[in-house]
Design a protein around this motif. Structure first.
Motif, PDB file in Angstrom:
ATOM      1  N   TYR A 214       0.832  -1.189   0.059  1.00 26.77           N
ATOM      2  CA  TYR A 214       0.005   0.209   0.157  1.00 26.77           C
ATOM      3  C   TYR A 214       0.850   1.364  -0.045  1.00 26.77           C
ATOM      4  O   TYR A 214       1.895   1.223   0.725  1.00 26.77           O
ATOM      5  CB  TYR A 214      -0.890   0.140   1.307  1.00 26.77           C
ATOM      6  CG  TYR A 214      -1.718  -0.920   1.266  1.00 26.77           C
ATOM      7  CD1 TYR A 214      -3.029  -1.030   0.946  1.00 26.77           C
ATOM      8  CD2 TYR A 214      -1.426  -2.336   1.800  1.00 26.77           C
ATOM      9  CE1 TYR A 214      -4.111  -1.889   0.911  1.00 26.77           C
ATOM     10  CE2 TYR A 214      -2.197  -3.344   1.854  1.00 26.77           C
ATOM     11  CZ  TYR A 214      -3.479  -3.163   1.611  1.00 26.77           C
ATOM     12  OH  TYR A 214      -4.614  -4.244   1.700  1.00 26.77           O
ATOM     13  N   VAL A 215       0.516   2.227  -0.840  1.00 30.22           N
ATOM     14  CA  VAL A 215       1.275   3.574  -0.713  1.00 30.22           C
ATOM     15  C   VAL A 215       0.185   4.630  -0.409  1.00 30.22           C
ATOM     16  O   VAL A 215      -0.818   4.911  -1.094  1.00 30.22           O
ATOM     17  CB  VAL A 215       1.863   3.976  -2.073  1.00 30.22           C
ATOM     18  CG1 VAL A 215       2.301   5.134  -2.241  1.00 30.22           C
ATOM     19  CG2 VAL A 215       2.800   2.819  -2.467  1.00 30.22           C
ATOM     20  N   ASP A 216       0.562   5.279   0.511  1.00 37.53           N
ATOM     21  CA  ASP A 216      -0.458   6.266   1.102  1.00 37.53           C
ATOM     22  C   ASP A 216      -1.937   5.672   1.271  1.00 37.53           C
ATOM     23  O   ASP A 216      -2.618   6.385   1.141  1.00 37.53           O
ATOM     24  CB  ASP A 216      -0.503   7.407   0.455  1.00 37.53           C
ATOM     25  CG  ASP A 216       0.939   8.344   0.415  1.00 37.53           C
ATOM     26  OD1 ASP A 216       1.628   8.186   1.244  1.00 37.53           O
ATOM     27  OD2 ASP A 216       1.111   9.030  -0.612  1.00 37.53           O
ATOM     28  N   ARG A 217      -1.975   4.583   2.067  1.00 35.37           N
ATOM     29  CA  ARG A 217      -3.156   3.907   2.101  1.00 35.37           C
ATOM     30  C   ARG A 217      -3.987   3.179   0.848  1.00 35.37           C
ATOM     31  O   ARG A 217      -5.064   2.747   1.173  1.00 35.37           O
ATOM     32  CB  ARG A 217      -3.906   4.489   3.054  1.00 35.37           C
ATOM     33  CG  ARG A 217      -3.410   5.053   4.463  1.00 35.37           C
ATOM     34  CD  ARG A 217      -4.339   5.710   5.325  1.00 35.37           C
ATOM     35  NE  ARG A 217      -3.828   6.171   6.410  1.00 35.37           N
ATOM     36  CZ  ARG A 217      -4.489   6.820   7.393  1.00 35.37           C
ATOM     37  NH1 ARG A 217      -5.422   7.435   7.285  1.00 35.37           N
ATOM     38  NH2 ARG A 217      -3.777   7.227   8.444  1.00 35.37           N
ATOM     39  N   GLN A 218      -3.367   3.521  -0.027  1.00 39.94           N
ATOM     40  CA  GLN A 218      -3.829   2.930  -1.403  1.00 39.94           C
ATOM     41  C   GLN A 218      -3.193   1.972  -1.970  1.00 39.94           C
ATOM     42  O   GLN A 218      -2.009   1.766  -1.866  1.00 39.94           O
ATOM     43  CB  GLN A 218      -3.794   3.948  -2.519  1.00 39.94           C
ATOM     44  CG  GLN A 218      -4.394   5.452  -2.231  1.00 39.94           C
ATOM     45  CD  GLN A 218      -4.494   6.340  -3.358  1.00 39.94           C
ATOM     46  OE1 GLN A 218      -5.010   6.182  -4.571  1.00 39.94           O
ATOM     47  NE2 GLN A 218      -3.680   7.349  -3.173  1.00 39.94           N
TER      48      GLN A 218
END
Length: 370
Positions: A214-218
């Motif tokens: 996940y990157v920045d919760r995405q």
């Protein structure tokens, strides 16, 4: 600190705008100069007691002899400096014992004697807050992070205490380990601080790991591979490079995500801004737990559902440059930049990594040495 406030602090700390930051060493004239985007500075006042921490590799005879020479030189030329050594076996003579953590004595300068691993160990001693400037001397293998040869210690110390030294801020990672419910797995509340990389790997298991990134919760991807590496620009020339990651200049602020032997041919390394956070979660369908190593040291085992979140630390490591003590006379001879020029990295990728060295140039190099 909430997410918005933290991102604002990171942008201020890791801004791409370049400016001069001074670092004060007690008793020095003007302090260290840096043109790297600097965090809130670790500053000392001339009126305060000066202190040096010596961090060294295992005490072989060459190391013992070098430490003795260091101590003799310090006592002769800098008699008011307090000299510390971490609490280990065979403490050198006439030094004070230093223990990290709450209540630790304040350190103004760290001197390392050894290989690259010695600097990584020195970094681990300062897990909370700012790190003092680090002056590193080569007595080990590779030496990509080691600006100075040990024979130059008197000249390097003189440069530091006369305020001529420049520093390169090497970014660190802040790592938090979470269970299935999002609770911190660590016994302490602080995050782990990492200089090179955090690596998730399948260890001795014959099965591949399944890791959700996940990157920045995405959700970025589900990685089926031997593992994943999140590295700093400094760590881009370590494990990440061996796994096929890019070489990133250490003055940049970035997170590098590199797969280890992925099952997909289209899974390529990625570079993210330092304001990003990367979460690696062991998938529920993963057939194996993931071992975690940070800067080459085993630390955790993550089971399905558990995760690690990696961010840029607010406290990088100020490493003193080799070019701080370069001879200005060499400038006219085209032998590298003079004092204050951060050219160490270019020299190292050419001399140590043999960057883009062809077979023919290697043959000519061997011939020129005959």
């Amino acid at each position: 600190m909430n997410l918005i406030a933290r991102n604002i602090a990171l942008r201020r700390c890791l801004s791409t705008h370049r400016f001069t930051r001074r670092w004060a060493i007690p008793g020095s004239s003007p302090a260290f100069f840096s043109t790297f985007p600097a965090p809130p500075p670790h500053r000392t006042n001339a009126e305060q007691a000066k202190s040096i921490l010596i961090v060294n590799k295992l005490r072989t005879k060459p190391v013992i002899d070098t430490i003795d020479s260091f101590l003799d030189h310090l006592r002769t030329h800098y008699p008011n400096v307090r000299v510390f050594h971490e609490d280990r076996r065979d403490i050198p003579r006439d030094v004070e014992v230093w223990r990290p953590g709450d209540g630790a004595e304040k350190i103004d300068l760290v001197i390392t004697l050894g290989g690259d691993g010695t600097i990584l160990h020195a970094s681990s001693l300062f897990k909370v807050g700012a790190v003092p400037p680090v002056l590193s001397f080569s007595m080990g293998t590779l030496g990509f992070l080691l600006p100075f040869h040990v024979d130059d210690f008197s000249k390097a110390l003189e440069s530091v205490f006369q305020g001529k030294a420049t520093v390169l801020y090497r970014m660190r990672l802040s790592c938090a380990f979470l269970d299935k419910d999002g609770n911190n797995l660590g016994k302490e509340g602080e995050d782990w601080q990492v200089m090179n990389e955090v690596a998730l790997h399948r260890g001795s298991s014959p099965h591949l790991n399944t890791i959700d990134a996940y990157v920045d919760r995405q959700h970025l991807t589900e990685a089926v591979s031997d593992g994943l590496i999140v590295s700093t620009p400094t760590g881009s020339t370590a494990y990440s490079l061996s796994a096929g990651g890019p070489i990133v200049h250490p003055s940049l602020s970035a997170l590098v995500l590199t797969p280890i032997c992925p099952r997909s041919l289209s899974f390529r390394p990625l570079v993210f801004p330092a304001s990003s956070s990367i979460t690696l979660r062991i998938g529920d369908r993963s057939r194996a737990p993931a071992g975690v190593s940070m800067d080459g040291q085993a630390s955790h085992v993550l089971n399905p559902g558990e995760s690690v979140t990696v961010r840029a630390s607010l406290h990088p490591i100020p490493c003193i440059n080799r070019s701080s003590i370069s001879d200005p006379a060499n400038d006219s001879q085209g032998e590298g930049a003079g004092p204050g020029k951060e050219d160490d990295w270019v020299r190292d990728i050419n001399n140590l990594l043999q960057y883009n060295a062809t077979f023919r140039s290697k043959a000519l190099l061997r011939h020129s040495r005959m």
